[in-house]
Scaffold this active site. Sequence first.
Site, PDB file in Angstrom:
ATOM      1  N   ASP A   1       0.820  -1.215   0.000  1.00  0.00           N
ATOM      2  CA  ASP A   1       0.000   0.000   0.000  1.00  0.00           C
ATOM      3  C   ASP A   1       0.850   1.259   0.000  1.00  0.00           C
ATOM      4  O   ASP A   1       2.066   1.219   0.236  1.00  0.00           O
ATOM      5  CB  ASP A   1      -0.942   0.008   1.205  1.00  0.00           C
ATOM      6  CG  ASP A   1      -0.206  -0.047   2.538  1.00  0.00           C
ATOM      7  OD1 ASP A   1       0.774  -0.803   2.648  1.00  0.00           O
ATOM      8  OD2 ASP A   1      -0.603   0.662   3.483  1.00  0.00           O
TER       9      ASP A   1
ATOM     10  N   ASP B   1       7.522   4.936  -1.592  1.00  0.00           N
ATOM     11  CA  ASP B   1       7.381   4.348  -0.254  1.00  0.00           C
ATOM     12  C   ASP B   1       6.154   3.434  -0.284  1.00  0.00           C
ATOM     13  O   ASP B   1       5.033   3.914  -0.264  1.00  0.00           O
ATOM     14  CB  ASP B   1       7.219   5.464   0.772  1.00  0.00           C
ATOM     15  CG  ASP B   1       6.819   4.984   2.152  1.00  0.00           C
ATOM     16  OD1 ASP B   1       6.973   3.781   2.434  1.00  0.00           O
ATOM     17  OD2 ASP B   1       6.323   5.815   2.934  1.00  0.00           O
TER      18      ASP B   1
ATOM     19  N   GLU C   1       0.057  -1.332   5.578  1.00  0.00           N
ATOM     20  CA  GLU C   1       1.117  -0.891   6.492  1.00  0.00           C
ATOM     21  C   GLU C   1       0.921   0.552   6.927  1.00  0.00           C
ATOM     22  O   GLU C   1       1.104   0.897   8.091  1.00  0.00           O
ATOM     23  CB  GLU C   1       2.480  -1.055   5.800  1.00  0.00           C
ATOM     24  CG  GLU C   1       3.682  -0.825   6.720  1.00  0.00           C
ATOM     25  CD  GLU C   1       4.177   0.613   6.743  1.00  0.00           C
ATOM     26  OE1 GLU C   1       5.059   0.924   7.561  1.00  0.00           O
ATOM     27  OE2 GLU C   1       3.688   1.443   5.951  1.00  0.00           O
ATOM     28  N   GLU C   2       0.528   1.397   5.985  1.00  0.00           N
ATOM     29  CA  GLU C   2       0.499   2.829   6.246  1.00  0.00           C
ATOM     30  C   GLU C   2      -0.615   3.257   7.194  1.00  0.00           C
ATOM     31  O   GLU C   2      -0.472   4.247   7.920  1.00  0.00           O
ATOM     32  CB  GLU C   2       0.380   3.601   4.930  1.00  0.00           C
ATOM     33  CG  GLU C   2       1.550   3.396   3.962  1.00  0.00           C
ATOM     34  CD  GLU C   2       2.838   4.065   4.428  1.00  0.00           C
ATOM     35  OE1 GLU C   2       2.880   4.570   5.562  1.00  0.00           O
ATOM     36  OE2 GLU C   2       3.801   4.070   3.649  1.00  0.00           O
TER      37      GLU C   2
ATOM     38  N   ASP D   1      12.077  -0.881   3.339  1.00  0.00           N
ATOM     39  CA  ASP D   1      11.252   0.301   3.574  1.00  0.00           C
ATOM     40  C   ASP D   1      12.037   1.479   4.156  1.00  0.00           C
ATOM     41  O   ASP D   1      11.451   2.416   4.665  1.00  0.00           O
ATOM     42  CB  ASP D   1      10.094  -0.071   4.509  1.00  0.00           C
ATOM     43  CG  ASP D   1       8.932   0.909   4.433  1.00  0.00           C
ATOM     44  OD1 ASP D   1       8.909   1.725   3.497  1.00  0.00           O
ATOM     45  OD2 ASP D   1       8.060   0.863   5.313  1.00  0.00           O
TER      46      ASP D   1
ATOM     47  N   HIS E   1       4.836  10.578   2.151  1.00  0.00           N
ATOM     48  CA  HIS E   1       3.536  10.915   2.738  1.00  0.00           C
ATOM     49  C   HIS E   1       3.077  12.320   2.348  1.00  0.00           C
ATOM     50  O   HIS E   1       2.193  12.871   2.996  1.00  0.00           O
ATOM     51  CB  HIS E   1       3.536  10.778   4.274  1.00  0.00           C
ATOM     52  CG  HIS E   1       3.798   9.386   4.754  1.00  0.00           C
ATOM     53  ND1 HIS E   1       3.568   8.997   6.057  1.00  0.00           N
ATOM     54  CD2 HIS E   1       4.267   8.285   4.140  1.00  0.00           C
ATOM     55  CE1 HIS E   1       3.896   7.723   6.204  1.00  0.00           C
ATOM     56  NE2 HIS E   1       4.327   7.279   5.037  1.00  0.00           N
TER      57      HIS E   1
END
Length: 486
Positions: free
Chosen positions: A78, A115, A145-146, A169, A457
């Site tokens: 994700d 990412d 994960e996020e 990561d 992000h």
Amino acid sequence: MSDLSQLAPQPLWQWFEKICSFPRPSGHEAALSQFIQNWARDKQLEVIEEAVGNLIIRKPATPGMENRKPVVIQAHMDMVPQKNADKTHDFTKDPIEPWVDGEWVKARGTTLGADNGIGMCSALAILQSDDIAHGPLEVLLTVDEESGMTGAFGLQPGVLRGEILINTDSEQEGEIYMGCAGGVDAALTLPLSHQPASKDSQSFRLMISGLKGGHSGVNIHLGRGNANKLLARFLFEQSTKLGLQLIDFQGGTLRNAIPREADAGISIATSQVAALQQAVSDYEALLRSEFAIADAGVKLTLTEIPATAEVMTMASQQQLLALLNACPNGVIRMSDEVEGVTETSLNLGVVSITDQKVTVLCLVRSLIDSGRDYVCGQLSALASLAGAEVKFSGAYPGWKPDNSSPIMAIVRDTYQHIYHKEPVIMVIHAGLECGLFKKPYPDMDMVSIGPTIRFPHSPDEMVNITTVGQYWQLLLAVLQRVPEKV
């Protein structure tokens, strides 16, 4: 997107071009997962889909390496969905639009998904290759994960055969990560009451925008503006001076992204409109001075909207603004053990109003449990004082550094051999999944590496092309140096 496939290493970038066409915000990885499964089975690879949605793909060792220790290459499927206000984009339907800007790959108006897309694509490229040397190999692709590390929480014991796990990561070439922060989500809720708006008043929407935002872990120490905090600061200071009546307040979209935008509806007496306009102009100038280096693009916009019939009661308004203004945010403490690394932090990520209540979502991170507990205690005390309720959920452990890790030593020595310089051994202030993997697989030896990614992000996310090649070269060399099973 055709220019991506011409970048080196081509196998990795060709995969990245493919995955950009699949929407994959957290919770929406199904289409990409199915594509990968179909492709892997066509390649005659063993595929396991766990109940939680994780994929485990196995590939036999290349000839002559059957006796090497089995390795797991791990990434998450994700990505964080963030876009600029002027960008029309549905992350559940629309593809990412990557482009090459000199030494960087960026996306047009949205997060890029490097990412952890680059790491995922490196694993898939190795699975696809017929000429990369490696021992018994598993690729673990986790989900969600996020937004909550659901895949890492749901990883079942006894499924993975690997003795070594390489997490992909990390986001800085030349750094090897051997530990990470743990975290916990905090949700504060405050009931709201309303009353009729004052007569002879006008309504406005005040918006703060233009902030850089970014990752609430790796960027938290950079001193960037938090839109929720900056808007609350203005409203708290001016509500009594100007007699502001609050209609609503919303800001941020994810608890793990520093909020870039926030806005509030306000009602004010017509006689005070000119004073409000001047106060907004003065505050914008103040913020641009305060954030001249860290966040110079900050902007305030005041727009008249149709007059409202209802506003918050003064008691609710005061409680909400006091709560937001007093809530801790940013770096709480720097680490004494690891120079330059944040030990404990908090991100006031999301403010939303629904069903006569306001919800404030925060993410607490810390390298040590006591630091996390300290901030949770602060939030509990604040909620008590403000008449709010606080709930903590999704706590995940940090990844405790192991200075005697054999795989860390192999990666370090391999890097030095290739590049003739020492890599930096680091602990990252972010929630790598390794800490959660240690529960079902306590004896697995783990390390984390990756290329240089800037501003994850946020829509400014970019990945450095040269470092993708360096990361790829290091990963392949490490696979060749994995020792034989004892």
